[in-house]
Design a protein around this motif. Sequence first.
Motif, PDB file in Angstrom:
ATOM      1  N   ASP A 102       0.811  -1.215   0.000  1.00 54.74           N
ATOM      2  CA  ASP A 102       0.000   0.000   0.000  1.00 54.74           C
ATOM      3  C   ASP A 102       0.845   1.266   0.000  1.00 54.74           C
ATOM      4  O   ASP A 102       0.317   2.349  -0.259  1.00 54.74           O
ATOM      5  CB  ASP A 102      -0.933   0.016   1.216  1.00 54.74           C
ATOM      6  CG  ASP A 102      -1.974  -1.083   1.119  1.00 54.74           C
ATOM      7  OD1 ASP A 102      -2.298  -1.464  -0.022  1.00 54.74           O
ATOM      8  OD2 ASP A 102      -2.456  -1.549   2.169  1.00 54.74           O
ATOM      9  N   LEU A 103       2.118   1.155   0.310  1.00 54.04           N
ATOM     10  CA  LEU A 103       2.987   2.337   0.345  1.00 54.04           C
ATOM     11  C   LEU A 103       3.259   2.832  -1.079  1.00 54.04           C
ATOM     12  O   LEU A 103       3.428   2.043  -2.002  1.00 54.04           O
ATOM     13  CB  LEU A 103       4.327   2.014   1.007  1.00 54.04           C
ATOM     14  CG  LEU A 103       4.328   1.864   2.520  1.00 54.04           C
ATOM     15  CD1 LEU A 103       5.700   1.405   2.979  1.00 54.04           C
ATOM     16  CD2 LEU A 103       3.964   3.168   3.190  1.00 54.04           C
ATOM     17  N   LEU A 147      12.037   5.392  -1.734  1.00 55.37           N
ATOM     18  CA  LEU A 147      13.179   6.212  -2.139  1.00 55.37           C
ATOM     19  C   LEU A 147      13.628   7.158  -1.032  1.00 55.37           C
ATOM     20  O   LEU A 147      14.723   7.705  -1.107  1.00 55.37           O
ATOM     21  CB  LEU A 147      12.827   7.017  -3.390  1.00 55.37           C
ATOM     22  CG  LEU A 147      12.488   6.183  -4.629  1.00 55.37           C
ATOM     23  CD1 LEU A 147      12.025   7.096  -5.765  1.00 55.37           C
ATOM     24  CD2 LEU A 147      13.682   5.371  -5.062  1.00 55.37           C
ATOM     25  N   ASP A 148      12.830   7.363  -0.024  1.00 52.87           N
ATOM     26  CA  ASP A 148      13.150   8.280   1.073  1.00 52.87           C
ATOM     27  C   ASP A 148      14.169   7.624   2.008  1.00 52.87           C
ATOM     28  O   ASP A 148      13.980   6.502   2.464  1.00 52.87           O
ATOM     29  CB  ASP A 148      11.870   8.625   1.836  1.00 52.87           C
ATOM     30  CG  ASP A 148      12.113   9.671   2.904  1.00 52.87           C
ATOM     31  OD1 ASP A 148      13.147  10.361   2.837  1.00 52.87           O
ATOM     32  OD2 ASP A 148      11.257   9.780   3.799  1.00 52.87           O
ATOM     33  N   HIS A 149      15.270   8.358   2.303  1.00 51.02           N
ATOM     34  CA  HIS A 149      16.317   7.825   3.167  1.00 51.02           C
ATOM     35  C   HIS A 149      15.816   7.666   4.595  1.00 51.02           C
ATOM     36  O   HIS A 149      16.229   6.756   5.310  1.00 51.02           O
ATOM     37  CB  HIS A 149      17.557   8.735   3.139  1.00 51.02           C
ATOM     38  CG  HIS A 149      18.236   8.743   1.792  1.00 51.02           C
ATOM     39  ND1 HIS A 149      18.872   7.653   1.279  1.00 51.02           N
ATOM     40  CD2 HIS A 149      18.364   9.733   0.866  1.00 51.02           C
ATOM     41  CE1 HIS A 149      19.368   7.945   0.091  1.00 51.02           C
ATOM     42  NE2 HIS A 149      19.064   9.216  -0.183  1.00 51.02           N
ATOM     43  N   GLY A 150      14.960   8.544   5.035  1.00 50.20           N
ATOM     44  CA  GLY A 150      14.415   8.439   6.386  1.00 50.20           C
ATOM     45  C   GLY A 150      13.573   7.195   6.559  1.00 50.20           C
ATOM     46  O   GLY A 150      13.522   6.607   7.642  1.00 50.20           O
ATOM     47  N   ASN A 193      14.128   4.309   5.133  1.00 51.38           N
ATOM     48  CA  ASN A 193      15.060   3.196   5.351  1.00 51.38           C
ATOM     49  C   ASN A 193      15.526   3.163   6.791  1.00 51.38           C
ATOM     50  O   ASN A 193      15.641   2.092   7.397  1.00 51.38           O
ATOM     51  CB  ASN A 193      16.261   3.298   4.399  1.00 51.38           C
ATOM     52  CG  ASN A 193      15.892   2.986   2.968  1.00 51.38           C
ATOM     53  OD1 ASN A 193      14.939   2.260   2.718  1.00 51.38           O
ATOM     54  ND2 ASN A 193      16.637   3.558   2.028  1.00 51.38           N
ATOM     55  N   ALA A 194      15.783   4.358   7.393  1.00 53.50           N
ATOM     56  CA  ALA A 194      16.176   4.416   8.799  1.00 53.50           C
ATOM     57  C   ALA A 194      15.026   3.958   9.685  1.00 53.50           C
ATOM     58  O   ALA A 194      15.232   3.258  10.684  1.00 53.50           O
ATOM     59  CB  ALA A 194      16.608   5.840   9.168  1.00 53.50           C
ATOM     60  N   PHE A 195      13.807   4.348   9.345  1.00 59.04           N
ATOM     61  CA  PHE A 195      12.632   3.924  10.100  1.00 59.04           C
ATOM     62  C   PHE A 195      12.478   2.409  10.070  1.00 59.04           C
ATOM     63  O   PHE A 195      12.202   1.771  11.085  1.00 59.04           O
ATOM     64  CB  PHE A 195      11.372   4.596   9.524  1.00 59.04           C
ATOM     65  CG  PHE A 195      10.104   4.050  10.083  1.00 59.04           C
ATOM     66  CD1 PHE A 195       9.698   4.396  11.373  1.00 59.04           C
ATOM     67  CD2 PHE A 195       9.307   3.191   9.338  1.00 59.04           C
ATOM     68  CE1 PHE A 195       8.522   3.886  11.900  1.00 59.04           C
ATOM     69  CE2 PHE A 195       8.148   2.671   9.859  1.00 59.04           C
ATOM     70  CZ  PHE A 195       7.752   3.023  11.152  1.00 59.04           C
ATOM     71  N   LEU A 196      12.695   1.821   8.875  1.00 55.51           N
ATOM     72  CA  LEU A 196      12.592   0.367   8.768  1.00 55.51           C
ATOM     73  C   LEU A 196      13.680  -0.319   9.582  1.00 55.51           C
ATOM     74  O   LEU A 196      13.433  -1.330  10.237  1.00 55.51           O
ATOM     75  CB  LEU A 196      12.687  -0.075   7.309  1.00 55.51           C
ATOM     76  CG  LEU A 196      11.470   0.202   6.428  1.00 55.51           C
ATOM     77  CD1 LEU A 196      11.747  -0.226   4.999  1.00 55.51           C
ATOM     78  CD2 LEU A 196      10.244  -0.504   6.964  1.00 55.51           C
ATOM     79  N   ALA A 197      14.880   0.264   9.563  1.00 49.47           N
ATOM     80  CA  ALA A 197      15.986  -0.320  10.319  1.00 49.47           C
ATOM     81  C   ALA A 197      15.698  -0.248  11.808  1.00 49.47           C
ATOM     82  O   ALA A 197      15.933  -1.198  12.562  1.00 49.47           O
ATOM     83  CB  ALA A 197      17.290   0.375   9.982  1.00 49.47           C
TER      84      ALA A 197
END
Length: 141
Positions: free
Chosen positions: A118-119, A125-128, A130-134
């Motif tokens: 759904d995203l 593509l947002d770097h933030g 990726n940090a949130f997922l990490a």
Amino acid sequence: MNAKDLTLAYKVRHALDQSADNLPESTAKRLSSARKIALSRKKQESEQLAFAPHMASVGPSHSRHTFHFDNLTIWAGRMGVLIPLVFMVFGLLGLYRYEQREQLIETANIDAEVLTDDLPLSAYLDHGFNAFLANGTDDEN
């Protein structure tokens, strides 16, 4: 032997046969005994060749078209190197194809998950993000 060599051999033999009649008796006896000695040595050599398997193709009684055990061992030795090499090449080609197929399936699965999620694509593509997922995966543990 070519025809020229055979002609020369016949001429030499003919000349020796003609001059043999004119030899003194003592010389003829010495030549006869020398011939007997040479023939006895020749027979001993040919008997030794018959028992030497690595020299079997050298003896006068062997045709060059006969099949010897040595030829089989040489052939088997060459095939003993060639056959594993062929299997290794086909094995490496098989592994390469398998890895390519697995990578293609993995890429297709990732694409399917991204497309059915759904995203929006911009979120990936947002770097933030990726940090949130990490950080999100660390909190779940």
